[in-house]
Design a protein around this motif. Structure first.
Motif, PDB file in Angstrom:
ATOM      1  N   ASP A 234      17.722  -9.190  54.535  1.00  0.00           N
ATOM      2  CA  ASP A 234      16.337  -8.736  54.547  1.00  0.00           C
ATOM      3  C   ASP A 234      15.446  -9.810  53.934  1.00  0.00           C
ATOM      4  OD1 ASP A 234      14.180  -6.651  54.672  1.00  0.00           O
ATOM      5  OD2 ASP A 234      14.277  -6.903  52.491  1.00  0.00           O
ATOM      6  N   THR A 237      13.550  -8.716  50.311  1.00  0.00           N
ATOM      7  CA  THR A 237      14.312  -8.438  49.092  1.00  0.00           C
ATOM      8  C   THR A 237      15.544  -9.318  48.916  1.00  0.00           C
ATOM      9  OG1 THR A 237      15.646  -6.757  50.209  1.00  0.00           O
ATOM     10  CG2 THR A 237      13.580  -6.035  49.187  1.00  0.00           C
ATOM     11  N   ASP A 285       4.970  -4.897  48.020  1.00  0.00           N
ATOM     12  CA  ASP A 285       6.109  -5.780  48.301  1.00  0.00           C
ATOM     13  C   ASP A 285       6.801  -6.206  47.011  1.00  0.00           C
ATOM     14  OD1 ASP A 285       5.628  -5.603  50.986  1.00  0.00           O
ATOM     15  OD2 ASP A 285       4.646  -7.564  51.165  1.00  0.00           O
ATOM     16  N   GLN A 286       5.999  -6.500  45.979  1.00  0.00           N
ATOM     17  CA  GLN A 286       6.587  -6.904  44.699  1.00  0.00           C
ATOM     18  C   GLN A 286       7.379  -5.757  44.077  1.00  0.00           C
ATOM     19  OE1 GLN A 286       6.674  -9.954  43.479  1.00  0.00           O
ATOM     20  NE2 GLN A 286       5.521 -10.663  45.265  1.00  0.00           N
ATOM     21  N   LEU A 288       9.002  -3.451  45.740  1.00  0.00           N
ATOM     22  CA  LEU A 288      10.274  -3.372  46.463  1.00  0.00           C
ATOM     23  C   LEU A 288      11.241  -4.452  45.983  1.00  0.00           C
ATOM     24  CD1 LEU A 288       9.041  -2.621  50.101  1.00  0.00           C
ATOM     25  CD2 LEU A 288      10.084  -1.028  48.479  1.00  0.00           C
ATOM     26  N   ARG A 289      10.729  -5.657  45.725  1.00  0.00           N
ATOM     27  CA  ARG A 289      11.592  -6.714  45.179  1.00  0.00           C
ATOM     28  C   ARG A 289      12.100  -6.314  43.791  1.00  0.00           C
ATOM     29  NH1 ARG A 289       7.354 -10.310  47.154  1.00  0.00           N
ATOM     30  NH2 ARG A 289       8.033 -11.315  49.092  1.00  0.00           N
ATOM     31  N   HIS A 290      11.220  -5.693  43.012  1.00  0.00           N
ATOM     32  CA  HIS A 290      11.603  -5.240  41.672  1.00  0.00           C
ATOM     33  C   HIS A 290      12.712  -4.189  41.755  1.00  0.00           C
ATOM     34  CE1 HIS A 290      11.291  -3.998  37.519  1.00  0.00           C
ATOM     35  NE2 HIS A 290      10.928  -2.770  37.871  1.00  0.00           N
ATOM     36  N   ALA A 292      14.858  -3.845  44.189  1.00  0.00           N
ATOM     37  CA  ALA A 292      16.071  -4.546  44.620  1.00  0.00           C
ATOM     38  C   ALA A 292      16.747  -5.234  43.439  1.00  0.00           C
ATOM     39  CB  ALA A 292      15.731  -5.565  45.709  1.00  0.00           C
ATOM     40  N   ARG A 307      18.803  -2.966  52.250  1.00  0.00           N
ATOM     41  CA  ARG A 307      17.416  -2.513  52.498  1.00  0.00           C
ATOM     42  C   ARG A 307      17.460  -1.740  53.811  1.00  0.00           C
ATOM     43  NH1 ARG A 307      12.072  -4.772  52.995  1.00  0.00           N
ATOM     44  NH2 ARG A 307      10.705  -2.980  53.418  1.00  0.00           N
ATOM     45  N   ASP A 311      10.671   2.054  52.369  1.00  0.00           N
ATOM     46  CA  ASP A 311      10.926   2.240  50.940  1.00  0.00           C
ATOM     47  C   ASP A 311      12.305   2.841  50.695  1.00  0.00           C
ATOM     48  OD1 ASP A 311      10.477   4.721  51.996  1.00  0.00           O
ATOM     49  OD2 ASP A 311       9.005   5.365  50.508  1.00  0.00           O
ATOM     50  N   PHE A 313      16.514   2.442  50.426  1.00  0.00           N
ATOM     51  CA  PHE A 313      17.647   1.558  50.178  1.00  0.00           C
ATOM     52  C   PHE A 313      18.925   2.375  50.301  1.00  0.00           C
ATOM     53  CE2 PHE A 313      14.031  -0.199  48.015  1.00  0.00           C
ATOM     54  CZ  PHE A 313      14.142  -1.570  48.171  1.00  0.00           C
TER      55      PHE A 313
END
Length: 396
Positions: A234, A237, A285-286, A288-290, A292, A307, A311, A313
């Motif tokens: 992905d 992430t 987006d940040q 979602l990275r957090h 992950a 992912r 939203d 996982f």
């Protein structure tokens, strides 16, 4: 018949010089197909071009030669070694050091100019200096290949490492023999034909072609790996993508579980649309990275984290038993609740709704996903920020 009668060294040099020019043109022409490796291909092309110029300078015959020709040849050979070292660093993802290269080349050029007189002593000095300089930087290029993360995966990296090591050994032996036996000098200050020089010409002459082929092979392999990574990872992430879930999950589910089992967690980020609406999609987006990152830190290293989309996982986690699946999910939920995403001037609370199931004999991945998804939906319907698992109470 002697070796030097069979091998006309200036002709070998001339042919190698022209083939080097062709190799450099090929690398330059193919840069567009390897955009990420483009700078590395440019450096290798410049290095091979320098080799070609050096060979052509030593191929000049008779009264066309001057005392500067050996100096030019030695300098271009040294420059090629530096450029190949820089290209190797870039190709293997290591920061280049142009300042070091510039200082080394300037010092090398000054020393060669100081030894430009056509005397035996200065000819010996040029050979010793150029040999040490070339071996140093070609050796560094071989070391970059050896330390590269690609060395185990790509035969072409091991090939170019071996080629550079052999080349360094030949240059070193040549220098030692010349220093031990001396050089019967020609009128222009160059070394006359001989068995050792003929051997050096043939092996050195194969280097440009071998480097061109090896570098293109490495660039093609890296491109293939990047394309595969793009297909299975992905972009946002860095987790496994949904389209490669089936293959990766089958590999994990097919492993002997022993006394344990594989827990499947379907994880929804609560109120993610509200986060996007309030803070913007960039912050979303940040977040979602957090999330992950928290998943990676909280779950076992051998877990498969995916992912799944938007939203959502999904995680497949080896656990000692079915009861432990709920414990793992609850610990993850609590960790996420205690780890808000921090931004300038505030923070964004992030919670998870998690549905849990465990892999049992006879159930397909699709059935497990559907079961966990239903429980994640129930967790959201029951108030969010909770875990729902089979035969387990809803966590407050």
């Amino acid at each position: 018949m002697t070796t030097t009668a069979l091998i006309d060294i200036p002709t070998v040099y001339a042919l190698t010089g022209f083939s080097s020019l062709v190799g450099a043109m090929i690398l330059i022409g193919l840069r567009g197909d390897h955009r990420e490796c483009g700078p590395a291909l440019t450096l290798f092309a410049a290095g091979i071009l320098a080799l070609g110029i050096g060979f052509l300078s030593f191929a000049v015959r008779g009264d066309v030669r001057s005392s500067l020709v050996p100096t030019v040849g030695h300098f271009t050979f040294g420059a090629s070694a530096v450029l190949i070292w820089l290209g190797s660093r870039h190709l293997y993802g290591v920061a280049t050091r142009p300042a070091v290269a510039a200082i080394a080349l300037a010092s090398y050029a000054a020393a060669l100019v100081a030894m430009r007189e056509p005397t035996a002593a200065q000819a010996m000095g040029r050979i010793a200096l150029s040999s040490v300089f070339i071996v140093a930087f070609m050796g560094l290029a071989a070391l970059e290949a050896h330390r590269s993360r690609w060395v185990k995966a790509l035969r072409s990296v091991r090939l170019i490492r071996g080629l550079l090591v052999v080349f360094c050994a030949i240059v070193t032996v040549r220098m030692i023999v010349f220093l031990a036996q001396g050089i019967p000098l020609q009128a222009d200050g160059s070394a006359p034909p001989g068995v050792l020089r003929a051997l050096f010409a043939v092996i050195f002459g194969s280097l440009p072609f071998a480097i061109t082929v090896s570098v293109l092979s490495i660039a093609n392999s890296q491109l293939s790996m990047r394309l595969r990574q793009m297909a299975t990872t992905d972009d946002l992430t860095g987790l496994v993508s949904r389209r490669s879930l089936q293959e990766s999950a089958n590999r994990l589910l097919g492993q002997p579980a022993g006394d344990g089992c594989i827990a499947l967690l379907m994880i929804d980020v609560d109120n993610f649309k509200m986060i996007n609406d309030r803070h913007g999609h960039g912050v979303g987006d940040q977040v979602l990275r957090h999330v992950a990152g928290v998943l990676r830190q909280s779950l076992r290293p051998d877990s498969l984290i995916v992912r799944y989309g938007g939203d959502e996982f999904c995680a497949l986690v080896p656990v000692p038993g079915e009861a432990a699946a709920f414990v793992v999910a609850e610990r993850l939920r609590a960790t996420m609740e205690a780890s808000p995403y921090r931004l300038a001037g505030g923070r964004v609370a992030v919670t998870l709704s998690i549905g849990v199931t465990a892999h049992r004999h006879g159930k397909t991945l699709r059935q497990l996903l559907d079961e966990a998804d239903r429980r994640a939906y129930r967790a959201k319907a029951d108030g969010r920020n909770r875990v729902v698992a089979e035969d387990a109470p809803v966590a407050a």
